[in-house]
Design an enzyme around this catalytic site. Structure first.
Site, PDB file in Angstrom:
ATOM      1  N   SER A   1      58.994  68.488   8.923  1.00  0.00           N
ATOM      2  CA  SER A   1      59.460  67.925  10.192  1.00  0.00           C
ATOM      3  C   SER A   1      60.483  66.834   9.914  1.00  0.00           C
ATOM      4  O   SER A   1      60.245  65.949   9.092  1.00  0.00           O
ATOM      5  CB  SER A   1      58.283  67.367  10.994  1.00  0.00           C
ATOM      6  OG  SER A   1      57.394  68.385  11.374  1.00  0.00           O
TER       7      SER A   1
ATOM      8  N   PRO B   1      56.015  76.208  -0.875  1.00  0.00           N
ATOM      9  CA  PRO B   1      55.729  77.635  -0.673  1.00  0.00           C
ATOM     10  C   PRO B   1      54.389  78.072  -1.268  1.00  0.00           C
ATOM     11  O   PRO B   1      53.711  78.927  -0.706  1.00  0.00           O
ATOM     12  CB  PRO B   1      56.900  78.330  -1.380  1.00  0.00           C
ATOM     13  CG  PRO B   1      58.023  77.349  -1.292  1.00  0.00           C
ATOM     14  CD  PRO B   1      57.378  76.003  -1.410  1.00  0.00           C
TER      15      PRO B   1
ATOM     16  N   PHE C   1      48.701  71.513  11.426  1.00  0.00           N
ATOM     17  CA  PHE C   1      49.316  70.498  10.581  1.00  0.00           C
ATOM     18  C   PHE C   1      48.468  69.226  10.479  1.00  0.00           C
ATOM     19  O   PHE C   1      47.484  69.075  11.169  1.00  0.00           O
ATOM     20  CB  PHE C   1      50.760  70.210  10.993  1.00  0.00           C
ATOM     21  CG  PHE C   1      50.980  69.573  12.334  1.00  0.00           C
ATOM     22  CD1 PHE C   1      52.262  69.450  12.828  1.00  0.00           C
ATOM     23  CD2 PHE C   1      49.942  69.079  13.121  1.00  0.00           C
ATOM     24  CE1 PHE C   1      52.501  68.852  14.048  1.00  0.00           C
ATOM     25  CE2 PHE C   1      50.168  68.480  14.336  1.00  0.00           C
ATOM     26  CZ  PHE C   1      51.465  68.368  14.794  1.00  0.00           C
ATOM     27  N   GLU C   2      48.882  68.352   9.552  1.00  0.00           N
ATOM     28  CA  GLU C   2      48.141  67.130   9.202  1.00  0.00           C
ATOM     29  C   GLU C   2      46.711  67.450   8.771  1.00  0.00           C
ATOM     30  O   GLU C   2      45.769  66.718   9.051  1.00  0.00           O
ATOM     31  CB  GLU C   2      48.155  66.116  10.354  1.00  0.00           C
ATOM     32  CG  GLU C   2      49.551  65.574  10.643  1.00  0.00           C
ATOM     33  CD  GLU C   2      49.526  64.338  11.518  1.00  0.00           C
ATOM     34  OE1 GLU C   2      48.534  63.605  11.500  1.00  0.00           O
ATOM     35  OE2 GLU C   2      50.530  64.110  12.208  1.00  0.00           O
TER      36      GLU C   2
ATOM     37  N   THR D   1      44.645  71.316   8.187  1.00  0.00           N
ATOM     38  CA  THR D   1      44.138  72.333   9.102  1.00  0.00           C
ATOM     39  C   THR D   1      42.702  72.000   9.499  1.00  0.00           C
ATOM     40  O   THR D   1      41.939  71.424   8.712  1.00  0.00           O
ATOM     41  CB  THR D   1      44.162  73.735   8.474  1.00  0.00           C
ATOM     42  OG1 THR D   1      43.180  73.802   7.430  1.00  0.00           O
ATOM     43  CG2 THR D   1      45.532  74.063   7.903  1.00  0.00           C
ATOM     44  N   ASN D   2      42.345  72.376  10.708  1.00  0.00           N
ATOM     45  CA  ASN D   2      40.978  72.120  11.163  1.00  0.00           C
ATOM     46  C   ASN D   2      39.950  72.771  10.245  1.00  0.00           C
ATOM     47  O   ASN D   2      38.855  72.233  10.033  1.00  0.00           O
ATOM     48  CB  ASN D   2      40.795  72.604  12.599  1.00  0.00           C
ATOM     49  CG  ASN D   2      41.513  71.715  13.599  1.00  0.00           C
ATOM     50  OD1 ASN D   2      42.287  70.833  13.232  1.00  0.00           O
ATOM     51  ND2 ASN D   2      41.262  71.939  14.874  1.00  0.00           N
TER      52      ASN D   2
ATOM     53  N   CYS E   1      57.373  64.831   2.647  1.00  0.00           N
ATOM     54  CA  CYS E   1      57.596  66.078   1.918  1.00  0.00           C
ATOM     55  C   CYS E   1      56.452  66.358   0.954  1.00  0.00           C
ATOM     56  O   CYS E   1      56.447  65.869  -0.189  1.00  0.00           O
ATOM     57  CB  CYS E   1      58.919  66.006   1.151  1.00  0.00           C
ATOM     58  SG  CYS E   1      60.374  65.818   2.197  1.00  0.00           S
ATOM     59  N   LEU E   2      55.494  67.148   1.407  1.00  0.00           N
ATOM     60  CA  LEU E   2      54.347  67.510   0.588  1.00  0.00           C
ATOM     61  C   LEU E   2      54.203  69.026   0.457  1.00  0.00           C
ATOM     62  O   LEU E   2      54.089  69.555  -0.642  1.00  0.00           O
ATOM     63  CB  LEU E   2      53.068  66.905   1.183  1.00  0.00           C
ATOM     64  CG  LEU E   2      51.752  67.219   0.458  1.00  0.00           C
ATOM     65  CD1 LEU E   2      51.782  66.698  -0.978  1.00  0.00           C
ATOM     66  CD2 LEU E   2      50.567  66.619   1.206  1.00  0.00           C
TER      67      LEU E   2
ATOM     68  N   SER F   1      51.800  75.914  -2.004  1.00  0.00           N
ATOM     69  CA  SER F   1      50.707  74.970  -1.730  1.00  0.00           C
ATOM     70  C   SER F   1      50.770  74.524  -0.288  1.00  0.00           C
ATOM     71  O   SER F   1      51.768  73.975   0.159  1.00  0.00           O
ATOM     72  CB  SER F   1      50.808  73.747  -2.645  1.00  0.00           C
ATOM     73  OG  SER F   1      51.940  72.975  -2.349  1.00  0.00           O
TER      74      SER F   1
END
Length: 602
Positions: free
Chosen positions: A216, A184, A426-427, A429-430, A180-181, A186
């Site tokens: 997720s 809305p 996710f993880e 953004t590129n 949980c990081l 950030s």
């Protein structure tokens, strides 16, 4: 003019604040210019072959046998039990399938045996991850959100008591975890989160309040790795400042709720929900890591978790290539099979090369992690960017080769395209990860400039960089010599080009995101060239020289693209074109829409 005023970018607090989420990460975790990282070395004009050769071979025969048995069981599960199309349509994974996944140990793959896990290495985990890439990315996200990031913080930073308390039930799949990081306000800017945790008067619990979005497993998790701002007293100044802290939160603590499952474009069977914390009391024993050290914990989890994406999407690309080739070999148009046409051959070749380069980087990354290489942040970011973009490109070309059939839902490729779209977001953004790569390299060059003392000394250093990177000490197959020469030359030219931009833009380079993207694109290609050379060379040493053709083709094409990118970096004409395009973007943003009127006046 001193180098300090001309080139020291990251020693300026103002420059750091200008792009907080990227620059802070560079400053905190990549400050050691003595690093042996291959990806960092290329910015300095160095080909650090100790990180390149030999290609990692880290599995024992017993481990290979274990992986083979697990792969066999995994194939059977996905082929006989799992129904990816049904999971997608129903937006859920049936409970009987979850039970079989528990029985297969899919929820504790990297957890040590003493806590009930299977204790796979990074490489073993990556290989098993190819299965979800091949069959069902939604399943992969469900299990990955649980173990790659959900409880990864407990594995990496947890105390012995925390591991004993939580890992057994998490490894068995009895309970699920989530990370949980995101909030809305950030997304990529993780340091701007608003969720707060304040220590109660008794000093026994932190009272947690706030909300997280797009989590997720958020609607099914019982254990949450939560990041919140906490007031921390600076021991030097006595001033109290908010700093991020990580917590292990149980739903059973109370004050934890979630919203309905989000309706998503893809990976529909994985649960995604908003999570709310209202006066949730978290015991002080559940702080993960240090008070105020949450940003470091978050980055460590994300950096460590990214390595699996490249291998997972190798499974996806292999499957898509097989589908495309099967169609090309059997579909006849204009008298001949599709396979006879150069346009199709070119597409198939490009798909194979993308998969080969991706796979080479993915397994070099996890192999080096298993060897205990201390720094792999840039390599992990490069692998994530390359894998997510390459898988998308391969899927797009597969649909193109299949033609109208590829567009039909029953054929199944459209689900892969929907599922793949999230991987570039996710993880990390590129877009942000590219800035992370480029700014890290700029920082290293800035520090090198500082040690040079004067602009004149630095220019002398730069002139020496026009020579190719030093010859390899490692003996490389003679057929790979042209590719090695391209790599050496391109690394030297790249270092000079980036150094010139550092001198030109000074600390304002942090604002030149178009330029930084080009720098990152070259760094990614150089990393990929090194990986395929190393892999094909090791294969040749073992008696299989067939991969050399793949490596040479990839390197030749990458060399061509690098030449274009480096020309764009230094060309004033390209700079004018970039500015013209940016001006159009600003005008459209100011106009709140499309700039042109209808050409027919209606």
């Amino acid at each position: 003019m001193s180098l300090r005023s001309a080139t020291l970018l990251y020693n300026s607090a103002k420059a750091l604040r200008a792009y907080q989420p990227v620059a802070v990460t560079c400053k905190r975790y990549l400050s050691d210019t003595s690093s042996t990282s291959f990806a960092r070395g290329i910015f300095m004009g160095e080909l650090r072959e100790e990180e390149l050769f030999p290609y990692p071979d880290v599995l024992s025969e017993e481990q290979k046998e274990t992986v083979s048995m697990m792969m066999e069981a995994g194939h059977a599960f996905f082929q006989e039990t799992n129904d990816a199309a049904a999971n997608d349509a129903n937006e859920a994974i049936p409970e009987d399938q979850l039970d079989q996944m528990r029985a297969l140990g899919m929820y504790g793959l990297m957890v040590p045996e003493e806590y009930g896990g299977i204790a796979l290495t990074n490489t073993m985990y990556a290989k098993f991850g190819e299965l979800s890439g091949e069959y069902d990315l939604g399943i992969g996200i469900h299990t990955g959100a649980h173990q790659s990031i959900g409880y990864k913080g407990i594995l990496l930073e947890g105390t012995e008591a925390q591991k004993e308390q939580y890992l057994p039930s998490l490894a068995s799949g009895e309970v699920f975890a989530c990370f949980c990081l995101t909030e809305p306000s950030s997304g990529s800017d993780a340091s701007s989160i608003k969720t707060r945790a304040v220590l109660n008067e008794a000093g026994t619990h932190y009272v947690l309040n706030g909300s997280k979005i797009w989590i997720s497993n958020g609607g099914i998790a019982e254990i949450f790795t939560v990041f919140a701002q906490t007031p921390v007293v600076d021991p030097k100044t006595g001033e109290t400042k908010d700093k991020m802290t990580a917590f292990i939160v149980e739903r059973s603590f109370g004050g934890v709720n979630h919203g309905p499952p989000e309706k998503k474009m893809g990976i529909k069977c994985s649960n995604t929900a908003e999570v709310y914390f209202e006066n949730c009391e978290v015991p002080v024993e559940n702080v993960l890591g240090e008070i105020g050290g949450g940003f470091k914990v978050a980055m460590k989890i994300l950096n460590n978790g990214r390595f699996g994406m490249g291998a997972c999407l190798t499974g996806t690309m292999r499957m898509l290539i097989t589908r495309a080739i099967d169609h090309a070999n059997n579909r006849k148009q204009f008298v001949s099979n599709l396979r006879e046409y150069q346009g199709i051959q070119q597409k198939i070749a490009r798909m194979n090369l993308l998969c080969y380069a991706n796979e080479s980087m993915a397994y070099m990354l996890c192999g080096n992690m298993d060897k205990g290489v201390p720094e792999y942040q840039l390599e992990a970011a490069i692998s994530k960017i390359f894998a997510s973009q390459s898988a998308w490109d391969v899927c797009d070309e597969t649909i193109q080769i299949l033609g109208g059939a590829g567009f039909m839902k029953d054929v199944g490729i459209e689900r892969w395209m929907r599922d793949l779209r999230i991987f570039r977001i996710f993880e990390g953004t590129n877009d942000i990860l590219k800035l992370f790569i480029a700014l890290n390299g700029v920082q290293d060059i800035g520090k090198k400039f500082k040690s040079a003392g004067t602009v004149g000394a630095m220019m002398g250093l730069m002139k020496s960089k026009f020579l190719p990177a030093a010859p390899l000490k490692t003996k490389v197959h003679s057929d790979l010599a042209p590719s090695v020469d391209m790599l050496r030359g391109d690394i030297a030219k790249f270092s000079v080009s980036v150094s010139e931009q550092v001198i030109k833009h000074k600390k304002k380079i942090i604002e030149q995101q178009v330029l930084l993207n080009r720098i990152a694109d070259v760094a990614i290609l150089l990393q990929s060239m090194g990986a395929v050379i190393s892999r094909s060379n090791t294969a040749a040493e073992k008696g299989d020289a067939s991969e050399i053709a793949l490596a040479n083709a990839w390197c030749a094409d990458s060399h061509r693209r690098i030449a274009v990118l480096l020309e764009e970096l230094s060309s004033s004409d390209i700079g004018k074109v970039d500015q013209a395009i940016l001006d159009v973007g600003k005008q459209a943003l100011d106009a709140n829409g499309y700039l042109a009127k209808s050409p027919i006046g209606v």
